[in-house]
Design an enzyme around this catalytic site. Structure first.
Site, PDB file in Angstrom:
ATOM      1  N   ASP A  39     -13.794 -37.165  24.024  1.00 41.19           N
ATOM      2  CA  ASP A  39     -13.958 -35.730  23.330  1.00 41.19           C
ATOM      3  C   ASP A  39     -13.223 -36.076  22.237  1.00 41.19           C
ATOM      4  O   ASP A  39     -12.925 -37.378  21.013  1.00 41.19           O
ATOM      5  CB  ASP A  39     -12.720 -34.986  24.272  1.00 41.19           C
ATOM      6  N   LYS A  60     -16.658 -31.739  21.322  1.00 40.71           N
ATOM      7  CA  LYS A  60     -16.950 -30.532  21.584  1.00 40.71           C
ATOM      8  C   LYS A  60     -15.762 -29.444  20.289  1.00 40.71           C
ATOM      9  O   LYS A  60     -14.298 -29.713  21.010  1.00 40.71           O
ATOM     10  CB  LYS A  60     -17.146 -29.793  22.462  1.00 40.71           C
ATOM     11  N   MET A 175      -8.390 -21.468  23.599  1.00 43.99           N
ATOM     12  CA  MET A 175     -10.449 -20.632  23.600  1.00 43.99           C
ATOM     13  C   MET A 175     -10.461 -19.335  23.490  1.00 43.99           C
ATOM     14  O   MET A 175     -11.298 -18.739  23.372  1.00 43.99           O
ATOM     15  CB  MET A 175     -11.030 -21.446  24.579  1.00 43.99           C
TER      16      MET A 175
END
Length: 501
Positions: A39, A60, A175
């Site tokens: 990641d 991401k 998030m």
């Protein structure tokens, strides 16, 4: 490859931040894998633990996918079907909003053997780094981790905000930064008191570290004013009003240092700087590749006195790997004398049971060449085994002294550039090759950074690349660099450097 001779996948949680926050099992698997799929925000130093494994970045950032999730799933399957032992290295914990479940479903469908290895979730680690415990006796007896967005059109909030608002424990939203204002408003509308403590924390290897504290009523405004950027963790509850951050004081607290060098050397620097309180980032990590030698190893065993010259610990390692692969018995090297460039290289040589016959006081190629010119006896030959990126000063000096010399490119350092996740205070160059590699990809040094060179050779190369002022370590060693930075930071910050951290 696993025990059955088939490929397999390990989903490994890397934790949040420095490489040493991974579990021992995760690190062991990473060091043994054939391929690592990783990641964004993973510490580059941790990825380097995979050694010569194939590397596939699929990170991401805030919805901007460098690789779509479906492609990542297919990549894992294809690598395992090719017989590879794969580590899927994920930030935090794979099963805490890490989409690890989706990847396992893909592996199950393809019949790929797999295993999940837990990591420390950002839901716990990021608040903790800011001094916020997610639970605390008589303050919060539970914590609840919630995604800050869903796929539902027109809304970024999870369902049942009324239920969440009624909970007495800590609410942790991952998030959710883009929806912070709406989260706070909906919680208050659902009955949460406006003066409920709240915090927004960005940490680990995030590009922009921040810790903003307030209440539900003002946390969105304070976060905007602070310019906090994703990824960030939102904490709501009484514990957000606590401050249990570390109180130990170190000489380099808050200092950010970029490293350019080979893993063996940068690991020494990382340990030293981190002990002093600094944060380190590998902005150009070098992978050492041994090169083929157009020289028969058996010639070292010939009945003629000769000098073997080694100029780095990496050179020592590559030299003995070459001897091993060539089937040379070390007892047959009796006619060889060994010269090393400095104490660190001599220490690496001693690990193979050989003490250097020559080691100059000053660890430079020029000093070593001068010592050899004074020491090599008539009839003796000098064999230089060194990095392909080093200069030919030693060979020229020896040839000028009419000493027979042969020069071999034993290995080379292949650099991989990486951006530091935050502005740097210092940029360390451990070799002239590292300087050259860095300036192939950068027109200049970053604004506000102070460059530090390990010695005169790297300093000479840096002076060719930039007119900016820089520092040179007083001793050509990791300790010399640590001393140089510590003394410079002391002058800049007005702190004393007495004692140890």
């Amino acid at each position: 490859m696993n025990e059955q001779g088939k490929g397999c996948v390990f989903l490994v949680g890397a934790g949040c931040g420095a490489r040493d926050l991974i579990t021992l099992r995760g690190l062991d698997l990473l060091r043994k894998c054939d391929a690592v799929v990783y990641d964004a925000l993973i510490d580059p130093a941790l990825v380097d633990e995979a050694g010569a494994a194939e590397r596939y970045p699929v990170g991401k950032r805030c919805g901007r996918h460098s690789v779509p999730q479906g492609d990542t799933n297919r990549l894992l399957v294809e690598l395992a079907q090719g017989g590879k032992r794969v580590v899927r290295l994920k930030g935090g914990d794979p099963f805490v909003f890490g989409r690890g479940g989706e990847e396992i479903l893909a592996l199950q469908a393809a019949g790929i053997p797999y295993e999940e290895v837990p990591g420390i979730s950002s839901a716990i680690a990021i608040p903790a780094a800011a001094g916020i415990p997610v639970t605390h006796r008589e303050v919060s007896r539970s914590f609840h981790v919630i995604t800050g967005h869903t796929n539902a059109l027109g809304d970024v909030l999870p369902e049942s905000m009324e239920t969440l608002a009624a909970l007495e424990g800590t609410l942790i939203f991952l998030m959710g930064l883009t929806g912070l204002e709406k989260i706070a408003r909906r919680l208050m509308e659902a009955g949460k008191r406006p003066d409920t403590p709240a915090a927004v924390v960005s940490g680990g290897n995030s590009p922009h570290k921040a810790a903003v504290r307030g209440t539900l009523a003002d946390i969105a405004q304070k976060t905007r004013q602070a310019g906090v950027q994703a990824p960030a963790v939102i904490v709501v509850g009484a514990v957000a009003g606590l401050d249990m951050g570390p109180t130990m004081v170190h000489p380099l607290d808050g200092v950010c240092i970029g490293l350019v060098g080979t893993p063996v050397f940068t690991e020494k620097l990382e340990r030293g700087f981190q002990d002093l309180g600094a944060r380190t980032f590998r902005v150009a990590a070098a992978r050492v590749e041994r090169l083929p030698l157009d020289f028969p190893a058996e010639e070292l065993c010939a009945d003629r006195d000769k000098w073997v010259v080694l100029t780095s610990a990496n050179g020592v390692r590559c030299f003995f790997q070459w001897l091993e692969e060539s089937g040379v018995d070390l007892r047959r090297l009796g006619r060889c004398k060994f010269a090393v460039i400095g104490k660190a290289t001599g220490g690496a040589l001693r690990k193979h049971g050989i003490r250097a016959d020559l080691c100059p006081e000053l660890a430079t190629g020029a000093a070593l060449a001068e010592e050899l010119c004074r020491t090599v006896a008539p009839g003796e030959e000098v064999l230089l085994f060194r990095s392909a990126s080093s200069n030919d000063l030693m060979a020229r000096t020896l040839a000028a002294g009419e000493i027979p010399v042969r020069d071999f490119d034993l290995y080379d350092a292949v650099f991989t550039q990486a951006e530091a996740p935050e502005p740097l205070d210092y940029l360390i160059f451990a070799s002239a090759g590292g300087v050259k590699s860095y300036f192939k990809d950068h027109a200049a040094l970053p604004e506000g950074v102070t460059a530090v060179c390990i010695g005169p050779v790297s300093a000479e190369e840096l002076a060719r690349q930039t007119g900016a002022p820089f520092l040179t370590a007083p001793e050509i060693s990791a300790g010399g660099i640590l001393q140089c930075v510590r003394e410079d930071w002391s002058r800049r910050s007005g702190r004393e450097t007495e004692g140890e951290a």
